[in-house]
Design a protein around this motif. Sequence first.
Motif, PDB file in Angstrom:
ATOM      1  N   SER A   1     -12.625  12.473   7.537  1.00  0.00           N
ATOM      2  CA  SER A   1     -13.253  13.430   6.630  1.00  0.00           C
ATOM      3  C   SER A   1     -13.913  12.669   5.482  1.00  0.00           C
ATOM      4  O   SER A   1     -13.791  11.442   5.372  1.00  0.00           O
ATOM      5  CB  SER A   1     -12.218  14.414   6.075  1.00  0.00           C
ATOM      6  OG  SER A   1     -11.423  13.779   5.085  1.00  0.00           O
TER       7      SER A   1
ATOM      8  N   ARG B   1     -11.404  15.083  -6.196  1.00  0.00           N
ATOM      9  CA  ARG B   1     -10.414  14.384  -5.370  1.00  0.00           C
ATOM     10  C   ARG B   1     -10.425  12.874  -5.593  1.00  0.00           C
ATOM     11  O   ARG B   1      -9.578  12.163  -5.050  1.00  0.00           O
ATOM     12  CB  ARG B   1     -10.684  14.678  -3.895  1.00  0.00           C
ATOM     13  CG  ARG B   1     -10.428  16.123  -3.496  1.00  0.00           C
ATOM     14  CD  ARG B   1      -8.960  16.370  -3.291  1.00  0.00           C
ATOM     15  NE  ARG B   1      -8.425  15.568  -2.188  1.00  0.00           N
ATOM     16  CZ  ARG B   1      -7.123  15.327  -1.992  1.00  0.00           C
ATOM     17  NH1 ARG B   1      -6.224  15.801  -2.833  1.00  0.00           N
ATOM     18  NH2 ARG B   1      -6.724  14.601  -0.960  1.00  0.00           N
TER      19      ARG B   1
ATOM     20  N   ASP C   1     -13.033  13.039   2.392  1.00  0.00           N
ATOM     21  CA  ASP C   1     -12.092  13.087   1.274  1.00  0.00           C
ATOM     22  C   ASP C   1     -12.021  11.709   0.603  1.00  0.00           C
ATOM     23  O   ASP C   1     -11.628  10.726   1.244  1.00  0.00           O
ATOM     24  CB  ASP C   1     -10.714  13.491   1.787  1.00  0.00           C
ATOM     25  CG  ASP C   1      -9.692  13.655   0.660  1.00  0.00           C
ATOM     26  OD1 ASP C   1     -10.056  13.497  -0.518  1.00  0.00           O
ATOM     27  OD2 ASP C   1      -8.520  13.940   0.984  1.00  0.00           O
TER      28      ASP C   1
ATOM     29  N   ASP D   1     -15.945  15.866  -2.662  1.00  0.00           N
ATOM     30  CA  ASP D   1     -15.316  16.567  -3.773  1.00  0.00           C
ATOM     31  C   ASP D   1     -14.931  15.564  -4.863  1.00  0.00           C
ATOM     32  O   ASP D   1     -13.968  14.802  -4.714  1.00  0.00           O
ATOM     33  CB  ASP D   1     -14.080  17.316  -3.272  1.00  0.00           C
ATOM     34  CG  ASP D   1     -13.410  18.159  -4.356  1.00  0.00           C
ATOM     35  OD1 ASP D   1     -13.876  18.125  -5.517  1.00  0.00           O
ATOM     36  OD2 ASP D   1     -12.419  18.839  -4.029  1.00  0.00           O
TER      37      ASP D   1
END
Length: 292
Positions: free
Chosen positions: A183, A212, A185, A209
């Motif tokens: 991902s 994060r 992330d 994001d």
Amino acid sequence: MKITGNTQVFFVIADPIGQVRAPELFNRVFELHGVDAVVVPLQVAADDFEPTVRALFRSPSTGGVFLSIPHKPAALTVADRCSELAEVAGAVNALRRGRDGAIEGELFDGLGFVKALDDAHIAYAGRRVLLIGAGGAASAAAATLAARGTSEIAIFDPVADKAMQLASRIVSAFRIDAYAAASNDPAGYDLVVNVSPLGMKTDDPVPFDVARLDDGAAVFDVLMKNQPTPLVRAARARGLTAEPGFEMLIQQAPLYLRFFGLEAAASGIENDASALRAMIYPPELLDSHRLS
């Protein structure tokens, strides 16, 4: 600019060509340092690329060729020889005529990238890095980071096969921990790099994001359009180091010049690149660079 029969001609080849900054940048360099040369933009379709390059190098007036999208991978097959870094990345962004007449290729995107990280005091040796994107810019960045001692490189791309293929090339060449990330992330990484087109358009989503990101993580956005992008703004709003891609081009300039045999101009830019930064940095970001 005075052009004579002795002027060396360099070409920038791309398709499209309108967004490419190299002609204005390097023509300014030649003017500042008294180099009898000119950089000319040349829009060339993919099917015409190889015959065009070979025709250009038949002329002794051709000093060299700069390459941009989409021709960097194809240039690898046109070059008679190139560096290991270019081979691993699968791309070339500069071509010159060797002393024996062979066409020699080199890739400076990755070197410009890590030099931009150095300029911003962003550490990468021994660090965990996430690359968002697996295209040409990502290939150059990944290969150079691996060569410079990055301990772990994760690559995320919506087309998972692209990320896996790039990771495989990096592992084979450098034997480091490189893999396709599941991902986008950014949690757990020391440096997150946007090497995707996200941010080129004002309505693009942020590539990941920002909330994060780990405290102390750094962000680099290679884009040179619409800067500061929402990604850069959001990361800076968190108090994190976040840099735009402009410095990549500045740091590549002396590398290109030295490759083309223009040592005096290369040294001049290394000593003082303020005129070039003033050309391409928006005032807001130029001021922040001066303070860094």
